[in-house]
Design an enzyme around this catalytic site. Structure first.
Site, PDB file in Angstrom:
ATOM      1  N   HIS A  14      45.923  74.031 -19.498  1.00  0.00           N
ATOM      2  CA  HIS A  14      45.786  73.159 -20.664  1.00  0.00           C
ATOM      3  C   HIS A  14      47.073  72.355 -20.715  1.00  0.00           C
ATOM      4  O   HIS A  14      48.065  72.716 -20.102  1.00  0.00           O
ATOM      5  CB  HIS A  14      45.570  73.991 -21.913  1.00  0.00           C
ATOM      6  CG  HIS A  14      44.273  74.742 -21.895  1.00  0.00           C
ATOM      7  ND1 HIS A  14      43.399  74.748 -22.948  1.00  0.00           N
ATOM      8  CD2 HIS A  14      43.693  75.494 -20.921  1.00  0.00           C
ATOM      9  CE1 HIS A  14      42.339  75.476 -22.641  1.00  0.00           C
ATOM     10  NE2 HIS A  14      42.487  75.950 -21.418  1.00  0.00           N
ATOM     11  N   HIS A  43      41.980  66.322 -23.495  1.00  0.00           N
ATOM     12  CA  HIS A  43      43.094  66.348 -22.553  1.00  0.00           C
ATOM     13  C   HIS A  43      43.305  64.979 -21.896  1.00  0.00           C
ATOM     14  O   HIS A  43      43.402  64.881 -20.671  1.00  0.00           O
ATOM     15  CB  HIS A  43      42.859  67.401 -21.465  1.00  0.00           C
ATOM     16  CG  HIS A  43      42.959  68.828 -21.939  1.00  0.00           C
ATOM     17  ND1 HIS A  43      42.597  69.897 -21.170  1.00  0.00           N
ATOM     18  CD2 HIS A  43      43.395  69.350 -23.111  1.00  0.00           C
ATOM     19  CE1 HIS A  43      42.808  71.033 -21.841  1.00  0.00           C
ATOM     20  NE2 HIS A  43      43.283  70.714 -23.023  1.00  0.00           N
ATOM     21  N   ALA A  71      50.959  64.448 -37.320  1.00  0.00           N
ATOM     22  CA  ALA A  71      51.833  65.313 -38.121  1.00  0.00           C
ATOM     23  C   ALA A  71      53.115  65.536 -37.331  1.00  0.00           C
ATOM     24  O   ALA A  71      53.134  65.327 -36.112  1.00  0.00           O
ATOM     25  CB  ALA A  71      51.162  66.663 -38.359  1.00  0.00           C
TER      26      ALA A  71
HETATM   27  P1  FDA Z   1      51.179  64.427 -29.383  1.00  0.00           P
HETATM   28  O1  FDA Z   1      49.844  64.030 -29.849  1.00  0.00           O
HETATM   29  O2  FDA Z   1      51.576  65.838 -29.528  1.00  0.00           O
HETATM   30  O3  FDA Z   1      52.294  63.567 -30.112  1.00  0.00           O
HETATM   31  C1  FDA Z   1      52.145  62.219 -30.454  1.00  0.00           C
HETATM   32  C2  FDA Z   1      52.756  61.986 -31.819  1.00  0.00           C
HETATM   33  O4  FDA Z   1      52.955  60.600 -32.013  1.00  0.00           O
HETATM   34  C3  FDA Z   1      51.878  62.473 -32.971  1.00  0.00           C
HETATM   35  O5  FDA Z   1      52.639  63.275 -33.842  1.00  0.00           O
HETATM   36  C4  FDA Z   1      51.408  61.178 -33.619  1.00  0.00           C
HETATM   37  O6  FDA Z   1      51.161  61.299 -35.006  1.00  0.00           O
HETATM   38  C5  FDA Z   1      52.570  60.253 -33.337  1.00  0.00           C
HETATM   39  N1  FDA Z   1      52.234  58.833 -33.327  1.00  0.00           N
HETATM   40  C6  FDA Z   1      51.208  58.235 -32.674  1.00  0.00           C
HETATM   41  N2  FDA Z   1      51.262  56.906 -32.873  1.00  0.00           N
HETATM   42  C7  FDA Z   1      52.341  56.650 -33.648  1.00  0.00           C
HETATM   43  C8  FDA Z   1      52.925  55.463 -34.185  1.00  0.00           C
HETATM   44  N3  FDA Z   1      52.419  54.264 -33.928  1.00  0.00           N
HETATM   45  N4  FDA Z   1      54.026  55.597 -34.943  1.00  0.00           N
HETATM   46  C9  FDA Z   1      54.566  56.802 -35.212  1.00  0.00           C
HETATM   47  N5  FDA Z   1      54.056  57.952 -34.729  1.00  0.00           N
HETATM   48  C10 FDA Z   1      52.963  57.875 -33.949  1.00  0.00           C
HETATM   49  N6  FDA Z   1      46.555  71.988 -24.994  1.00  0.00           N
HETATM   50  C11 FDA Z   1      46.886  73.252 -24.664  1.00  0.00           C
HETATM   51  O7  FDA Z   1      47.788  73.431 -23.866  1.00  0.00           O
HETATM   52  N7  FDA Z   1      46.209  74.307 -25.176  1.00  0.00           N
HETATM   53  C12 FDA Z   1      45.179  74.157 -26.038  1.00  0.00           C
HETATM   54  O8  FDA Z   1      44.589  75.133 -26.502  1.00  0.00           O
HETATM   55  C13 FDA Z   1      44.824  72.837 -26.403  1.00  0.00           C
HETATM   56  N8  FDA Z   1      43.794  72.621 -27.263  1.00  0.00           N
HETATM   57  C14 FDA Z   1      43.616  71.389 -27.797  1.00  0.00           C
HETATM   58  C15 FDA Z   1      42.729  71.231 -28.855  1.00  0.00           C
HETATM   59  C16 FDA Z   1      42.619  70.001 -29.495  1.00  0.00           C
HETATM   60  C17 FDA Z   1      41.688  69.845 -30.663  1.00  0.00           C
HETATM   61  C18 FDA Z   1      43.377  68.896 -29.031  1.00  0.00           C
HETATM   62  C19 FDA Z   1      43.263  67.556 -29.701  1.00  0.00           C
HETATM   63  C20 FDA Z   1      44.236  69.042 -27.945  1.00  0.00           C
HETATM   64  C21 FDA Z   1      44.375  70.287 -27.329  1.00  0.00           C
HETATM   65  N9  FDA Z   1      45.283  70.493 -26.297  1.00  0.00           N
HETATM   66  C22 FDA Z   1      45.564  71.768 -25.891  1.00  0.00           C
HETATM   67  C23 FDA Z   1      46.043  69.372 -25.724  1.00  0.00           C
HETATM   68  C24 FDA Z   1      47.518  69.304 -26.139  1.00  0.00           C
HETATM   69  O9  FDA Z   1      47.712  69.844 -27.419  1.00  0.00           O
HETATM   70  C25 FDA Z   1      47.997  67.847 -26.098  1.00  0.00           C
HETATM   71  O10 FDA Z   1      47.721  67.325 -24.826  1.00  0.00           O
HETATM   72  C26 FDA Z   1      49.492  67.695 -26.347  1.00  0.00           C
HETATM   73  O11 FDA Z   1      49.862  68.328 -27.532  1.00  0.00           O
HETATM   74  C27 FDA Z   1      49.868  66.218 -26.378  1.00  0.00           C
HETATM   75  O12 FDA Z   1      51.261  66.078 -26.507  1.00  0.00           O
HETATM   76  P2  FDA Z   1      51.909  64.617 -26.573  1.00  0.00           P
HETATM   77  O13 FDA Z   1      53.367  64.818 -26.750  1.00  0.00           O
HETATM   78  O14 FDA Z   1      51.441  63.825 -25.416  1.00  0.00           O
HETATM   79  O15 FDA Z   1      51.274  63.930 -27.857  1.00  0.00           O
END
Ligand code: FDA
Length: 570
Positions: free
Chosen positions: A550, A507, A85
């Site tokens: 986190h 993570h 999203a």
């Molecule tokens: P992120 O996933 O945010 O961004 C990647 C984006 O790229 C997405 O929007 C995806 O759709 C897009 N994408 C991927 N492939 C693509 C493609 N080929 N073309 C176009 N778009 C594409 N952390 C914390 O600090 N506190 C917490 O409470 C939690 N709890 C938690 C719960 C759950 C269920 C999860 C899954 C994770 C957490 N985390 C967390 C971890 C934290 O939220 C997470 O590590 C970061 O948001 C990751 O940020 P990034 O920018 O690395 O990737």
């Protein structure tokens, strides 16, 4: 469609991607395109509801990545969630805002990334943050929440604070009394976000305290700026691969994308392509673009552009388990953000012996990880990383486990995990098709210290629930329960329960690690991919080591710093 030309193309409109998009588009003469596979979730109640954790799981905004069957953890596959999203994983995460221990960020510099240390990162944590002072929210009176202004930002885009559902019935104070009554007390730490996390704390969240809704990357960094004419976002658009200039050096010319109407086109980048697709996607995009291990790429008919075999290696995640207890009080529609972070000395009754034994095992650990990936990562380098990690635990005293306590209905739920597991796995493509599922193998519980830390956390929680005043407030342990795991159980007795009930802690990091190339790094300290002139990675993939907090707070800060680097300010 060559008329689509931007200065910068950012792949992934998630947590990190939107920070960089925002900061680069502050420069009015700079054009920025964000490519995002998901859509807008601005009005999605599964996202906005501050008590809605988990509601978005397995819906169309959850990538729900599957791992391979986990050899060391019951042979079953795990689901690793990630947001699909605008706002990325920040739209589905647990909203916990906890940073890292200062020594851990300093270790990034120790491993060879000049300038990446706590002192330099603190201003970026602050720059991203807009702490909402609890004093302005009467519903927080008596809740026990606290912060030290020296460590927080008050004017950044990202709202951080507490929601109106925060418990204020005295439980926080009773928890604290309980921690002080432990045989080895865990001290009260009013603010775990100042670089010292050890202790018992109430932590802040990424919420809008006023509106009582989730604060995600899109709400913080995109929507208030969406009228910038130089910032474009393409939703429901999949980035397939980087396209290259026909030049002597390895220079990206743009990105091939598949639009929502299923047509494929190429967008031109005149300056840079910036990957922010998350730790389980960015390395795969590098591979699809010809950057990686030639042996892997050739299997799928992909021509190697840059021979960089460690792309997708060094994958580090944590393992999450829980213990549950009945509660004599019923809690509904309330939240409580209680964390404890014991050091090794507080967690292990015989910490010195545990440390000495682990130190003896490190060479074997390093050899085992190297051999599991065909020596793509080298025993010598892994030993070096493991020794740094050992020093963090046993010399610098970082938290060795994290324990969350959440009153929920008529029970006390706990979650716990070893903060810095040693096991390392990998993520690699499985096909040249851009949307094929990748092969994700975190190698959970490959190394025995990781299980030992996990067991010790469970034992620690049992001690907490036996200690007054909490002991009197809680009822029986309902999971696993003493019939399943007896009081006084050892590592072997616990192993079965832990391995058959754990989940990914969501993570994943380090799959395009920022480190010198000679020791297996994928990006340099300016986050540029080795061998390329204009491709960077700015997401969770670049963190060289796991952090005790986190991930999101650290990722926001890394992306803020990345933006300054790209702007030429650093
Ligand atoms: P992120 O996933 O945010 O961004 C990647 C984006 O790229 C997405 O929007 C995806 O759709 C897009 N994408 C991927 N492939 C693509 C493609 N080929 N073309 C176009 N778009 C594409 N952390 C914390 O600090 N506190 C917490 O409470 C939690 N709890 C938690 C719960 C759950 C269920 C999860 C899954 C994770 C957490 N985390 C967390 C971890 C934290 O939220 C997470 O590590 C970061 O948001 C990751 O940020 P990034 O920018 O690395 O990737």
């Amino acid at each position: 469609n060559s008329h689509h030309t931007y200065d910068y193309i950012i792949v992934g409109g998630g947590t990190s991607g939107l920070v960089v998009a925002n900061r680069l588009s502050e420069q009015k003469n700079t054009t920025v395109l964000v490519i995002e596979a998901g859509g807008s979730v601005y009005n999605n109640p599964n996202v906005t509801d501050t008590l809605g954790y988990g509601k978005a799981f397995d819906t169309d905004i959850d990538w729900a990545y599957k791992t391979t069957d986990q050899e060391y953890a019951g042979g079953i596959s795990q689901t690793v969630r990630a947001g699909k999203a605008l706002g990325g994983t920040s739209t589905i995460n647990g909203m916990v805002y906890l940073r890292a221990q200062a020594a851990q960020i300093n270790a990034w510099e120790t491993v060879g990334n000049k300038g990446w240390n706590w002192k330099n990162m603190l201003p970026y944590f602050k720059k991203s943050e807009q702490l909402q002072d609890p004093v302005h929210y009467p519903f927080l009176d008596g809740s026990g929440v606290a912060f030290d202004p020296a460590y927080h930002g008050f004017t950044g885009p990202l709202k951080v604070g507490w929601s109106s559902t925060q418990l204020n019935d005295g439980l926080a104070q009773k928890m604290n009394a309980t921690y002080q009554n432990l045989k080895v007390p865990v001290q009260y730490n009013p603010d775990p976000n100042g670089g010292d996390m050890i202790g018992y704390s109430l932590y802040p969240m990424t919420v809008d305290s006023e509106l009582n809704i989730r604060e995600d990357a899109a709400r913080a960094y995109y929507y208030p700026y969406s009228n910038r004419t130089n910032l474009h976002v393409w939703l429901h658009t999949n980035a397939n691969k980087i396209t290259w200039k026909d030049s002597h050096d390895i220079t990206a010319s743009g990105v091939e994308v598949t639009l929502s109407n299923s047509t494929t086109t190429v967008v031109t980048a005149t300056r840079e392509v910036i990957l922010a697709a998350g730790a389980l996607k960015s390395p795969v995009l590098l591979e699809l673009s010809g950057i990686g291990n030639p042996d892997i790429l050739s299997k799928y008919g992909i021509t190697t552009k840059v021979n960089l075999p460690t792309v997708g290696e060094n994958l580090q995640d944590q393992m999450n388990n829980g213990l549950q207890f009945d509660s004599k009080t019923s809690y509904s529609n309330k939240s409580a953000d209680y964390v404890s972070y014991p050091s090794a000395a507080q967690l292990f009754p015989n910490s010195t012996a545990v440390g000495a034994e682990l130190l003896r095992k490190l060479p074997a650990y390093a050899a085992q990880v190297a051999s599991a990936n065909g020596n793509i990562t080298k025993t010598r380098d892994l030993y070096h990383f493991f020794k740094i990690q050992w020093d963090l635990i046993f010399k610098y005293g970082i938290p060795v486990v994290e324990i969350l306590l959440e009153p929920s209905g008529a029970m006390y739920d706990t979650e716990y995990w070893g903060s810095v597991p040693f096991s390392r796995g990998s993520v690699h493509l499985s096909s040249a098709h851009p949307t094929a599922a990748a092969i994700i193998d975190p190698k959970y519980f490959m190394l025995d210290f990781d299980l030992h830390a996990q067991v010790q956390a469970a034992k620690f929680i049992r001690e907490v629930f036996k200690t007054e005043p909490f002991a009197d407030m809680a009822g029986a342990e309902t999971s696993p329960g003493l019939l399943t795991v007896a009081a006084g159980a050892d590592d072997n007795d616990w192993a079965d329960f832990i391995k058959s009930n754990f989940r990914s802690n969501f993570h994943p990091i380090s799959t395009a690690a920022m480190m010198p190339k000679e020791i297996g790094g994928v990006v340099d300290p300016s986050l540029k991919v080795y061998g390329t002139s204009n491709v960077r990675v700015v997401d969770a993939s670049v963190l060289p080591f796991q952090v005790c907090g986190h991930l999101q707070s650290t990722i926001y800060a890394v992306a803020e710093r990345a933006a300054d680097i790209i702007k030429g300010r650093l």
